[in-house]
Design a protein around this motif. Structure first.
Motif, short mmCIF file in Angstrom:
data_model
loop_
_atom_site.label_atom_id
_atom_site.label_comp_id
_atom_site.label_asym_id
_atom_site.label_seq_id
_atom_site.Cartn_x
_atom_site.Cartn_y
_atom_site.Cartn_z
N ALA A 38 0.81 -1.23 0.00
CA ALA A 38 0.00 0.00 0.00
C ALA A 38 0.84 1.27 0.00
O ALA A 38 0.30 2.35 0.23
N ASN A 39 2.13 1.15 -0.24
CA ASN A 39 3.02 2.31 -0.29
C ASN A 39 2.98 3.13 1.00
O ASN A 39 3.06 4.36 0.98
N GLU A 40 2.85 2.42 2.14
CA GLU A 40 2.86 3.08 3.44
C GLU A 40 4.30 3.22 3.93
O GLU A 40 5.21 2.53 3.45
N SER A 41 4.48 4.07 4.89
CA SER A 41 5.81 4.22 5.50
C SER A 41 6.13 2.98 6.34
O SER A 41 5.28 2.49 7.08
N PRO A 42 7.37 2.48 6.27
CA PRO A 42 7.73 1.35 7.13
C PRO A 42 7.98 1.76 8.58
O PRO A 42 8.10 0.91 9.46
N TRP A 43 8.05 3.06 8.84
CA TRP A 43 8.29 3.57 10.19
C TRP A 43 7.08 4.35 10.68
O TRP A 43 6.42 5.05 9.91
N ALA A 44 6.82 4.23 11.95
CA ALA A 44 5.71 4.98 12.54
C ALA A 44 6.08 6.44 12.70
O ALA A 44 7.26 6.80 12.84
N ASN A 45 5.06 7.29 12.69
CA ASN A 45 5.27 8.70 13.00
C ASN A 45 5.62 8.84 14.48
O ASN A 45 5.05 8.13 15.32
N PRO A 46 6.54 9.74 14.84
CA PRO A 46 6.88 9.91 16.26
C PRO A 46 5.69 10.22 17.15
O PRO A 46 5.71 9.93 18.35
N ALA A 47 4.66 10.82 16.58
CA ALA A 47 3.47 11.15 17.37
C ALA A 47 2.53 9.96 17.57
O ALA A 47 1.57 10.05 18.34
#
Length: 365
Positions: A38-47
């Motif tokens: 799904a072309n999502e980021s492999p890392w979570a947002n810090p928030a």
């Protein structure tokens, strides 16, 4: 031999009956450990403390759909969850009204979004005004049916309880209207305020009438207006069409999680208690308003508000605003040039409304 009556799917725009819609990455029912589709980021947002917001949500969460179906008394396949009732209105108009050709029927005074959505779709809006009689606002169902037939309308919007009328429409008349318009139009019953009404829901009519659709929402009685969670309840074939017309990810996961908490047994028990209190306060407020000098009429209501006519609506408006109370001004609405709508608040808030309005006449004396 008479021709067979068309089913509800035949009322859908011909070009959308087999429309596949957009299939998002979450539409594919596959399982795995590494999600790279799904072309999502492999890392979570810090928030994002629990590291879940980076993933797209389920378009139609099965647990939410099941919980809402249980709440409203239908089958999950008869229900489409969406962004409040408003998205359901938009989907129905887009799916059934061909741009520049379609028509809808409304019964004013009523919720303004029906006409707004229709006009965006270049659909005609045919108005059959409610009758304003001694017992409050009533619907002329025969006139509605005749108007729908003349205009070849694909949708008839009935708000029950009505906004701002407060009127709950009789189910036998709704059923008779659906029977008369079978194969011609879908009768949409907007029950945004249904929890405050004394009678059963139009959902009970679905199995006998495939051309009835019901709108429900968690925004009112369930106190989740900011979460924007609502539902269209209708024949499963129509629901499938509406889902194909829906945006890929209509329900943010935090909103789904909040809705699921609100639909838990403890939360539902509290909600039911508050509904009872609201109904008691509504009826008491209406009686008190009727006895308040300067109030010309307070209409009976099956919703969580009271519509009232005033000798001097501007003075009432100004006085309430000066007391910090904001209500809804309906004076720009045809036939409601002296009317204000008061939502039911807490007992203390309702007492403040009455105290302020009683002071209007005293100040003028």
């Amino acid at each position: 031999m008479s021709a067979p009556v068309a089913g509800v799917i035949d009322l859908v725009r011909e070009d959308l009956r087999a429309f596949g819609g957009y299939r998002s990455a979450r539409s594919e029912r596959v399982d795995g450990q590494v999600w790279l589709n799904a072309n999502e980021s492999p890392w979570a947002n810090p928030a994002d403390a629990d590291a879940t917001a980076r993933r797209y949500p389920d378009p139609q969460p099965a647990d939410l759909r099941a919980a809402l179906a249980a709440l409203y008394g239908c089958r999950p396949e008869q229900l489409l969850a969406g962004r409040g009732s408003d998205e359901g209105i938009d989907l129905l108009v887009r799916a059934l009204c061909t741009p520049g050709q379609g028509a809808i029927v409304v019964t004013t005074p009523t919720f303004g979004m029906y006409a707004v959505v229709a006009r965006v779709q270049a659909a005609r809006v045919v108005d059959v005004p409610l009758d304003d009689g001694a017992d409050g606002f009533t619907c002329d169902f025969d006139a509605v049916a005749e108007a729908a037939e003349r205009a070849q309308a694909r949708l008839v919007f009935l708000c029950s309880p009505g906004n701002p009328s407060g009127t709950a429409l009789p189910l036998p008349r709704i059923a008779a209207l659906a029977r008369r318009l079978a194969g011609r139009a879908v009768v949409v019953v907007d029950e945004a305020y249904g929890e405050y009404a004394s009678g059963p829901s139009a959902v009970t009519l679905l199995d006998a009438h495939d051309n009835i659709a019901v709108l429900r929402t968690l925004s009112k009685a369930h106190a989740l207006a900011a979460a924007r969670v609502g539902a269209v309840i209708a024949h499963a074939e129509l629901i499938a069409v509406l889902q194909r017309c829906q945006a890929p990810y209509p329900l943010p996961q935090p909103c789904v999680a909040l809705a699921m908490q609100a639909l838990s047994p403890p939360s539902l028990a509290t909600t039911r208690e508050r509904i009872v209190t609201t109904i008691m306060e509504r009826d008491a407020l209406r009686v008190a308003l009727s006895a308040t000098p300067g109030v010309r009429r307070a209409y009976p209501s099956q919703a969580n508000f009271v519509l009232a006519r005033f000798d001097d609506a501007q003075a009432a408006w100004d006085a309430l605003l000066a007391s910090g109370v904001v209500i809804r001004d309906f004076r720009a609405t045809p036939r409601l040039g002296d009317a204000l709508r008061i939502t039911i608040g807490t007992p203390e808030q309702n007492a403040l409304v009455l105290e302020t309005l009683r002071g209007v006449r005293e100040a003028a004396a």
